[in-house]
Design an enzyme around this catalytic site. Structure first.
Site, short mmCIF file in Angstrom:
data_model
loop_
_atom_site.label_atom_id
_atom_site.label_comp_id
_atom_site.label_asym_id
_atom_site.label_seq_id
_atom_site.Cartn_x
_atom_site.Cartn_y
_atom_site.Cartn_z
N GLU A 1 7.04 -27.38 -14.75
CA GLU A 1 6.79 -27.06 -13.34
C GLU A 1 6.09 -28.24 -12.67
OE1 GLU A 1 4.82 -23.22 -11.84
OE2 GLU A 1 3.36 -24.76 -11.31
N LYS B 1 10.83 -5.05 -10.72
CA LYS B 1 11.28 -6.39 -10.31
C LYS B 1 12.45 -6.85 -11.19
CE LYS B 1 7.93 -9.51 -10.70
NZ LYS B 1 6.75 -10.32 -10.32
N GLN C 1 2.32 -15.97 -16.11
CA GLN C 1 1.12 -16.72 -15.74
C GLN C 1 0.60 -17.36 -17.04
OE1 GLN C 1 -0.62 -18.53 -14.01
NE2 GLN C 1 -1.20 -17.07 -12.41
N TYR D 1 2.54 -11.21 -15.74
CA TYR D 1 1.11 -11.45 -15.99
C TYR D 1 0.63 -10.73 -17.26
CZ TYR D 1 1.80 -12.95 -11.26
OH TYR D 1 2.30 -13.61 -10.16
N THR E 1 7.10 -25.84 -7.08
CA THR E 1 6.37 -24.73 -6.45
C THR E 1 6.54 -24.74 -4.93
OG1 THR E 1 4.33 -25.99 -6.27
CG2 THR E 1 4.63 -24.70 -8.28
N ARG F 1 6.42 -13.25 -4.69
CA ARG F 1 5.82 -12.74 -3.46
C ARG F 1 4.97 -13.84 -2.83
NH1 ARG F 1 0.64 -8.93 -3.28
NH2 ARG F 1 -0.22 -10.97 -3.75
N GLY F 2 4.18 -14.53 -3.66
CA GLY F 2 3.27 -15.56 -3.15
C GLY F 2 2.01 -14.94 -2.60
N ASP F 3 1.14 -15.77 -2.08
CA ASP F 3 -0.13 -15.33 -1.47
C ASP F 3 -0.24 -16.02 -0.12
OD1 ASP F 3 -1.29 -13.83 -3.71
OD2 ASP F 3 -1.24 -15.78 -4.71
N HIS G 1 7.42 -22.88 -20.92
CA HIS G 1 7.46 -23.45 -19.56
C HIS G 1 6.09 -24.09 -19.29
CE1 HIS G 1 8.79 -23.78 -15.38
NE2 HIS G 1 7.63 -23.28 -14.99
N PHE H 1 -9.39 -22.45 -11.98
CA PHE H 1 -8.08 -21.78 -11.86
C PHE H 1 -8.12 -20.43 -12.60
CE2 PHE H 1 -5.08 -25.77 -11.66
CZ PHE H 1 -5.54 -26.03 -10.39
N SER I 1 10.72 -26.27 -20.42
CA SER I 1 10.93 -26.58 -19.00
C SER I 1 9.59 -26.95 -18.40
CB SER I 1 11.55 -25.38 -18.29
OG SER I 1 10.77 -24.22 -18.51
P1 FAD Z 1 4.74 -9.22 -7.05
O1 FAD Z 1 5.63 -9.07 -8.22
O2 FAD Z 1 5.23 -8.71 -5.74
O3 FAD Z 1 3.35 -8.50 -7.43
C1 FAD Z 1 2.20 -8.73 -6.65
C2 FAD Z 1 1.23 -7.58 -6.84
O4 FAD Z 1 1.74 -6.40 -6.22
C3 FAD Z 1 0.96 -7.19 -8.30
O5 FAD Z 1 -0.38 -6.79 -8.40
C4 FAD Z 1 1.88 -6.00 -8.51
O6 FAD Z 1 1.41 -5.13 -9.53
C5 FAD Z 1 1.83 -5.33 -7.15
N1 FAD Z 1 3.05 -4.59 -6.79
C6 FAD Z 1 4.33 -4.99 -6.97
N2 FAD Z 1 5.17 -4.03 -6.50
C7 FAD Z 1 4.40 -3.03 -6.00
C8 FAD Z 1 4.68 -1.78 -5.37
N3 FAD Z 1 5.93 -1.37 -5.16
N4 FAD Z 1 3.64 -1.01 -4.98
C9 FAD Z 1 2.35 -1.41 -5.17
N5 FAD Z 1 2.04 -2.59 -5.77
C10 FAD Z 1 3.05 -3.39 -6.18
N6 FAD Z 1 2.46 -18.78 -5.80
C11 FAD Z 1 2.87 -19.54 -4.76
O7 FAD Z 1 2.35 -19.38 -3.63
N7 FAD Z 1 3.81 -20.53 -4.92
C12 FAD Z 1 4.42 -20.73 -6.11
O8 FAD Z 1 5.27 -21.62 -6.21
C13 FAD Z 1 4.04 -19.93 -7.23
N8 FAD Z 1 4.63 -20.08 -8.44
C14 FAD Z 1 4.30 -19.24 -9.47
C15 FAD Z 1 4.99 -19.35 -10.69
C16 FAD Z 1 4.67 -18.52 -11.76
C17 FAD Z 1 5.45 -18.64 -13.05
C18 FAD Z 1 3.63 -17.56 -11.62
C19 FAD Z 1 3.25 -16.66 -12.78
C20 FAD Z 1 2.95 -17.43 -10.41
C21 FAD Z 1 3.28 -18.25 -9.32
N9 FAD Z 1 2.65 -18.14 -8.07
C22 FAD Z 1 3.03 -18.94 -7.02
C23 FAD Z 1 1.58 -17.15 -7.87
C24 FAD Z 1 2.12 -15.83 -7.30
O9 FAD Z 1 2.74 -16.05 -6.05
C25 FAD Z 1 0.92 -14.88 -7.13
O10 FAD Z 1 0.45 -14.50 -8.40
C26 FAD Z 1 1.18 -13.69 -6.23
O11 FAD Z 1 -0.10 -13.06 -5.98
C27 FAD Z 1 2.07 -12.62 -6.85
O12 FAD Z 1 3.37 -12.99 -6.81
P2 FAD Z 1 4.48 -12.11 -7.60
O13 FAD Z 1 5.78 -12.69 -7.29
O14 FAD Z 1 4.10 -11.92 -9.01
O15 FAD Z 1 4.29 -10.69 -6.80
#
Ligand code: FAD
Length: 274
Positions: free
Chosen positions: A7, A155, A166, A135, A38, A97-99, A256, A206, A5
């Site tokens: 991205e 999750k 990642q 990750y 994305t 979650r995103g940033d 992917h 990156f 797939s």
């Molecule tokens: P989460 O799963 O919520 O985790 C984020 C952090 O919080 C981790 O350190 C985790 O250990 C911690 N955490 C989770 N739950 C808890 C809890 N209950 N208590 C305390 N800590 C906790 N970013 C974008 O902006 N747009 C995109 O389109 C995008 N696409 C991506 C696609 C892939 C395949 C990947 C791997 C990453 C992508 N990202 C994207 C980056 C991603 O948004 C960032 O890495 C972001 O910082 C974390 O998102 P997540 O969904 O993994 O977060």
């Protein structure tokens, strides 16, 4: 044949749109199981992502899935977005979650991706296949690798169907991560995210941000090629193809590719994989 797939990121200008069209046209010949689009940090591509998903679905007949990130968003905004994607015929979503972009302070209704997964399931049942991120070399903000793994499991338990990693350049990081995830009860597929290398300087930047380790021997060899662009391209493609082979031989269910909207680096790897 291992499924693949791709991205893409959503283009914002006509020039970028033409580039994505060229890339999608070339890569669709490789018969991807789906492609993903994305979502800009803090909703910065709010309209571009749906527009791109629609374009890829209608013009290229690709199963285009949106990334939805919840950081800074309200329940109502996400609700509207999900409704829109459902109306476009999407059956899968990458939930993140995103940033937030630096300087943007907006707390939003969701703290972590697990809460978004729960929300999608509560609103739409099993309509969407939900993928999440993970990750192998640890999320840079996690307290430690075990805490990150526990959060990943939470999750998956919230209702995710699969995870995409990642990118990484060390196959052992993936194998160890999968092993650790299986040991704590994660049963869903964990798909490696592959970053082909087109611009080594960019990949170094990156990788510093996301914590992906570049093996020293590879870095040194790339530096030694200097301005020899052809050798850099060939060597990088050999390196990434070798990684893919090891992953597939070791049981990776799918690959992917992070294309950065370029066809050539991904095709160079696929050509080597036959
Ligand atoms: P989460 O799963 O919520 O985790 C984020 C952090 O919080 C981790 O350190 C985790 O250990 C911690 N955490 C989770 N739950 C808890 C809890 N209950 N208590 C305390 N800590 C906790 N970013 C974008 O902006 N747009 C995109 O389109 C995008 N696409 C991506 C696609 C892939 C395949 C990947 C791997 C990453 C992508 N990202 C994207 C980056 C991603 O948004 C960032 O890495 C972001 O910082 C974390 O998102 P997540 O969904 O993994 O977060």
């Amino acid at each position: 044949m291992t499924p693949i797939s791709f991205e893409f990121f959503p283009p914002k200008t006509d020039e970028q749109r033409e580039q994505l069209d060229r890339t999608a046209g070339k890569l669709r010949r490789h018969d991807p199981s789906f492609v993903s689009v994305t979502f800009g940090a803090g909703g910065s591509t709010l309209s571009y992502t749906p527009e791109t998903v629609r374009r890829l679905r209608e013009r290229f007949v690709l199963d285009a899935a949106p990334h939805v990130s919840c950081m800074g968003g309200s329940r109502e905004e996400i609700r509207k977005l999900l409704k829109l994607y459902r109306a476009l015929g999407c059956r899968r979503i990458l939930a993140l979650r995103g940033d937030l972009p630096s300087g943007m302070a907006r707390s939003g209704d969701f703290r972590f991706a697990a809460e978004l997964v729960e929300f999608i399931r509560a609103e739409h049942g099993d309509w969407f296949r939900i993928e999440v991120a993970c990750y192998p070399e640890m999320h840079p903000q996690a307290e430690d690798a075990f805490a990150d793994l526990r959060h990943f499991k939470a999750k998956m338990d919230a209702g995710a169907d699969a995870a995409i990693t990642q990118y990484f350049y060390n196959a052992d990081a993936y194998f160890r991560f999968v092993e650790a995830a299986r040991a704590i009860g994660v049963t869903q597929p964990i798909v490696p995210g592959i970053m082909p290398i087109s611009n080594f300087g960019q990949i170094r930047r990156f990788s510093e941000q996301c914590g992906a380790e570049i093996p020293r021997w590879f870095l040194k060899r790339m530096q030694a090629y200097g301005d020899d662009v052809d050798s850099i391209r060939d060597f990088a493609a050999d390196f990434v193809a070798d990684l893919c082979r090891r992953l597939v031989d070791g049981g990776a269910p799918e690959l992917h590719f992070y294309t950065l909207n370029l066809a050539r680096p991904t095709q160079a790897v696929l050509a080597r994989l036959g």
